[in-house]
Design a protein around this motif. Structure first.
Motif, PDB file in Angstrom:
ATOM      1  N   ASP A 155     -19.150  11.381  -9.781  1.00  8.18           N
ATOM      2  CA  ASP A 155     -18.467  10.199  -9.238  1.00  8.18           C
ATOM      3  C   ASP A 155     -17.210  10.626  -8.478  1.00  8.18           C
ATOM      4  OD1 ASP A 155     -20.191   8.271 -10.183  1.00  8.18           O
ATOM      5  OD2 ASP A 155     -19.014   7.818 -11.988  1.00  8.18           O
ATOM      6  N   LYS A 156     -16.940   9.912  -7.368  1.00 11.47           N
ATOM      7  CA  LYS A 156     -15.694  10.146  -6.640  1.00 11.47           C
ATOM      8  C   LYS A 156     -14.639   9.183  -7.172  1.00 11.47           C
ATOM      9  CE  LYS A 156     -17.213  11.844  -2.136  1.00 11.47           C
ATOM     10  NZ  LYS A 156     -17.264  11.518  -0.697  1.00 11.47           N
ATOM     11  N   VAL A 157     -13.454   9.713  -7.438  1.00  9.24           N
ATOM     12  CA  VAL A 157     -12.393   8.864  -8.008  1.00  9.24           C
ATOM     13  C   VAL A 157     -11.049   9.079  -7.297  1.00  9.24           C
ATOM     14  CG1 VAL A 157     -13.399   8.668 -10.327  1.00  9.24           C
ATOM     15  CG2 VAL A 157     -11.887  10.592  -9.816  1.00  9.24           C
ATOM     16  N   VAL A 158     -10.265   7.999  -7.272  1.00 10.46           N
ATOM     17  CA  VAL A 158      -8.842   8.057  -6.920  1.00 10.46           C
ATOM     18  C   VAL A 158      -8.111   7.732  -8.209  1.00 10.46           C
ATOM     19  CG1 VAL A 158      -6.992   6.924  -5.615  1.00 10.46           C
ATOM     20  CG2 VAL A 158      -9.198   7.395  -4.515  1.00 10.46           C
ATOM     21  N   ILE A 179     -10.015  18.269  -8.459  1.00  9.70           N
ATOM     22  CA  ILE A 179      -9.171  17.610  -7.463  1.00  9.70           C
ATOM     23  C   ILE A 179      -9.552  18.130  -6.060  1.00  9.70           C
ATOM     24  CG2 ILE A 179      -6.797  17.261  -6.654  1.00  9.70           C
ATOM     25  CD1 ILE A 179      -7.287  15.805  -9.262  1.00  9.70           C
ATOM     26  N   ILE A 180      -9.830  17.208  -5.171  1.00  9.94           N
ATOM     27  CA  ILE A 180     -10.152  17.563  -3.779  1.00  9.94           C
ATOM     28  C   ILE A 180      -8.891  17.520  -2.929  1.00  9.94           C
ATOM     29  CG2 ILE A 180     -11.481  16.838  -1.729  1.00  9.94           C
ATOM     30  CD1 ILE A 180     -13.198  18.002  -4.003  1.00  9.94           C
ATOM     31  N   ALA A 181      -8.044  16.537  -3.194  1.00  8.91           N
ATOM     32  CA  ALA A 181      -6.797  16.409  -2.438  1.00  8.91           C
ATOM     33  C   ALA A 181      -5.794  15.625  -3.273  1.00  8.91           C
ATOM     34  CB  ALA A 181      -7.051  15.690  -1.118  1.00  8.91           C
ATOM     35  N   SER A 182      -4.511  15.898  -3.024  1.00 10.60           N
ATOM     36  CA  SER A 182      -3.462  15.142  -3.723  1.00 10.60           C
ATOM     37  C   SER A 182      -2.301  14.900  -2.776  1.00 10.60           C
ATOM     38  CB  SER A 182      -2.968  15.931  -4.942  1.00 10.60           C
ATOM     39  OG  SER A 182      -1.923  15.213  -5.579  1.00 10.60           O
ATOM     40  N   GLY A 183      -1.876  13.659  -2.674  1.00  4.55           N
ATOM     41  CA  GLY A 183      -0.694  13.347  -1.879  1.00  4.55           C
ATOM     42  C   GLY A 183       0.557  13.884  -2.557  1.00  4.55           C
ATOM     43  N   VAL A 184       1.614  14.043  -1.759  1.00  2.26           N
ATOM     44  CA  VAL A 184       2.932  14.395  -2.295  1.00  2.26           C
ATOM     45  C   VAL A 184       3.805  13.160  -2.127  1.00  2.26           C
ATOM     46  CG1 VAL A 184       4.993  15.828  -1.995  1.00  2.26           C
ATOM     47  CG2 VAL A 184       2.707  16.819  -1.653  1.00  2.26           C
ATOM     48  N   CYS A 185       4.430  12.713  -3.230  1.00  2.00           N
ATOM     49  CA  CYS A 185       5.259  11.510  -3.204  1.00  2.00           C
ATOM     50  C   CYS A 185       6.705  11.942  -3.435  1.00  2.00           C
ATOM     51  CB  CYS A 185       4.773  10.560  -4.300  1.00  2.00           C
ATOM     52  SG  CYS A 185       5.765   9.096  -4.571  1.00  2.00           S
ATOM     53  N   HIS A 186       7.634  11.163  -2.906  1.00  2.00           N
ATOM     54  CA  HIS A 186       9.055  11.423  -3.134  1.00  2.00           C
ATOM     55  C   HIS A 186       9.343  11.566  -4.637  1.00  2.00           C
ATOM     56  CE1 HIS A 186      13.260  11.236  -1.890  1.00  2.00           C
ATOM     57  NE2 HIS A 186      13.476  10.478  -2.952  1.00  2.00           N
ATOM     58  N   GLY A 229      -3.824  11.941  -6.959  1.00  2.00           N
ATOM     59  CA  GLY A 229      -5.017  12.772  -6.913  1.00  2.00           C
ATOM     60  C   GLY A 229      -6.270  11.996  -6.528  1.00  2.00           C
ATOM     61  N   ALA A 230      -7.160  12.710  -5.827  1.00  2.00           N
ATOM     62  CA  ALA A 230      -8.490  12.175  -5.528  1.00  2.00           C
ATOM     63  C   ALA A 230      -9.463  13.316  -5.755  1.00  2.00           C
ATOM     64  CB  ALA A 230      -8.563  11.695  -4.082  1.00  2.00           C
ATOM     65  N   GLY A 231     -10.562  13.043  -6.426  1.00  2.00           N
ATOM     66  CA  GLY A 231     -11.465  14.142  -6.721  1.00  2.00           C
ATOM     67  C   GLY A 231     -12.811  13.696  -7.239  1.00  2.00           C
ATOM     68  N   ILE A 232     -13.514  14.660  -7.845  1.00  2.00           N
ATOM     69  CA  ILE A 232     -14.894  14.432  -8.282  1.00  2.00           C
ATOM     70  C   ILE A 232     -14.968  14.682  -9.789  1.00  2.00           C
ATOM     71  CG2 ILE A 232     -17.274  15.264  -8.042  1.00  2.00           C
ATOM     72  CD1 ILE A 232     -16.518  15.998  -5.127  1.00  2.00           C
ATOM     73  N   VAL A 233     -15.605  13.757 -10.487  1.00  2.00           N
ATOM     74  CA  VAL A 233     -15.722  13.882 -11.947  1.00  2.00           C
ATOM     75  C   VAL A 233     -16.630  15.075 -12.279  1.00  2.00           C
ATOM     76  CG1 VAL A 233     -16.545  12.762 -14.056  1.00  2.00           C
ATOM     77  CG2 VAL A 233     -15.342  11.408 -12.308  1.00  2.00           C
ATOM     78  N   GLU A 234     -16.087  15.994 -13.114  1.00  2.00           N
ATOM     79  CA  GLU A 234     -16.811  17.211 -13.512  1.00  2.00           C
ATOM     80  C   GLU A 234     -17.386  17.105 -14.908  1.00  2.00           C
ATOM     81  OE1 GLU A 234     -16.932  20.068 -10.674  1.00  2.00           O
ATOM     82  OE2 GLU A 234     -16.845  20.856 -12.721  1.00  2.00           O
ATOM     83  N   GLN A 235     -16.679  16.337 -15.746  1.00  2.00           N
ATOM     84  CA  GLN A 235     -17.066  16.244 -17.160  1.00  2.00           C
ATOM     85  C   GLN A 235     -16.580  14.893 -17.669  1.00  2.00           C
ATOM     86  OE1 GLN A 235     -15.852  19.851 -19.176  1.00  2.00           O
ATOM     87  NE2 GLN A 235     -16.146  18.932 -21.175  1.00  2.00           N
TER      88      GLN A 235
END
Ligand code: NAD
Ligand code: ZN
Length: 366
Positions: A81-84, A34-41, A63-69
């Motif tokens: 791969d970059k994913v949301v 995970i590179i970054a994650s928003g906070v939602c109500h 979450g948004a991040g990079i596929v590791e496995q």
């Protein structure tokens, strides 16, 4: 492997950052850094047990991040791969197959169950105690997490991952309710109750769709001021002014479209009364299970209005997230103006700032 994660342990209590063990991804899963994650109500109300997700649990669902496995049965993804990441759905029920996966028959268990379908959790402590995972099919308040591949949406390699996580829930909810459900035509009138991240995303979407009267209603003057800066044509402070009367006057008889992002019963009633004849309103704001709202069926019958309850903007994330990114890149959906970045160890400050209304959409960076 070991990973740091923010664990919800009790209602009204700050998340605790702990080192946990992350298991091996299942054949249908990806391991994502995970590179970054928003906070939602919704993270806050689940921490506080409005929805009874078993604790301890790792929350986070933007979450948004990079596929590791990549799990052995997954196709279409590669390491790097970059994913949301959006919510989890089965892909096989009638709702999924008719293009409405946010109403998957298994949606609650997959997203609020705090575990996989086989009862395992991805996280555990050194003592072997299970820690809940798969919140919204992801539990993204962690440096690494395992998640079902179908919830992940690939984004371009030059996409700004540190910004895009909220497209997986809060921003998708507001924008999707407007673009997928209400569908205002150019020149329409829209009223939105609540100027949080969800309401503001709805406003930006209404503007992108060509709505020319956009009324924003809230009780926080600073948020209303900001809504005006971002494109509201009118604002109403409903602590001072009756919003139903104000909307009826501004729109000369009622708004064609309305969105309630507050989940507050009297506001839901105001939304129904703000609509024009044959208007269409949608509720996206979450309330405690069992909450009822008054609805004047006597008067409203003859108005012919439609009211929809909308989950996650009724989006197909794989289709809708790239659409929002394209609008953003065109300058027509500046949702970045709603965001503020926090370090992982500032996560409880991010929750507090969101609750206080000083930050619209906190994003935790790892
Ligand atoms: P937020 O708390 O940032 O925004 C809510 C806004 O409503 C605030 O600006 C607040 O001042 C305003 N408000 C509260 N009471 C009001 C009142 N009586 N009159 C007018 N305005 C009032 O939250 P958010 O992140 O924008 O999320 C909005 C809601 O959507 C939450 O309930 C969240 O849980 C829910 N949500 C639902 C879905 C879904 O799928 N349906 C998805 C994501 C979020
Ligand atoms: Zn959410």
């Amino acid at each position: 492997m070991k990973t740091r994660a923010a664990v919800a342990v009790a209602p009204e209590t700050g998340l605790e950052i702990r080192e946990l063990t992350l298991d091996e991804p299942r054949p249908d899963e990806l391991r994502v850094k995970i590179i970054a994650s928003g906070v939602c109500h919704t993270d806050a109300i689940v921490r506080d047990q409005w929805y009874p997700v078993p604790q301890p649990v790792v929350l986070g669902h933007e979450g948004a991040g990079i596929v590791e496995q990549v799990g052995s049965a997954v196709s279409g993804f590669e390491v790097g791969d970059k994913v949301v990441v959006g919510p989890s759905f089965c892909g096989q029920c009638e709702q999924c197959l008719s293009g409405h996966p946010m109403y998957c028959v298994d949606f609650y268990d997959r997203n609020f169950g705090g575990k996989r379908g086989d009862d395992s959790t991805a996280f555990s402590t050194d003592d072997g105690e299970a820690v809940g995972s798969h919140f919204f099919g992801q539990s993204s308040f962690a440096e690494y997490t395992n998640l079902p591949a179908h919830g992940a949406v690939k984004v371009p390699h030059d996409a700004p991952l540190e910004l895009l996580g909220p497209l997986g829930c809060g921003i998708m909810t507001g924008a999707g309710a407007v673009l997928n459900v209400l569908r205002p035509k150019p020149g329409s009138s829209v009223v939105i109750f609540g100027t949080g991240a969800v309401g503001m995303a709805g406003m930006l979407a209404a503007k992108a769709a060509g709505a020319t009267t956009i009324v924003m209603v809230d009780i926080v003057p600073e948020r209303l001021e900001f809504a005006k800066e971002l494109g509201a044509t009118h604002t109403v402070n409903s602590k001072e002014t009756d919003p139903v009367e104000a909307v009826q006057q501004i729109t000369d008889g009622g708004a064609e479209f309305a969105l309630d992002t507050t989940g507050v019963p009297p506001v839901f009633s105001q939304m129904t009364k703000s609509l024009a004849v044959q208007g269409h309103g949608a509720l996206v704001g979450a309330a405690k299970l069992g909450t009822e709202a008054p609805f004047d069926i006597g008067t409203l019958l003859v108005s012919g209005i439609t009211v929809s309850m909308v989950v996650e903007g009724d989006a197909v994330p794989k289709e809708f997230i790239p659409r929002m990114i394209a609008l953003y890149q065109e300058g027509k959906f500046p949702f970045d103006k709603l965001t503020k970045t926090y370090r992982f160890d500032e996560i409880n400050t991010a929750f507090a700032d969101s609750a206080a209304g000083t930050t619209l959409k906190p994003i935790i960076t790892f």
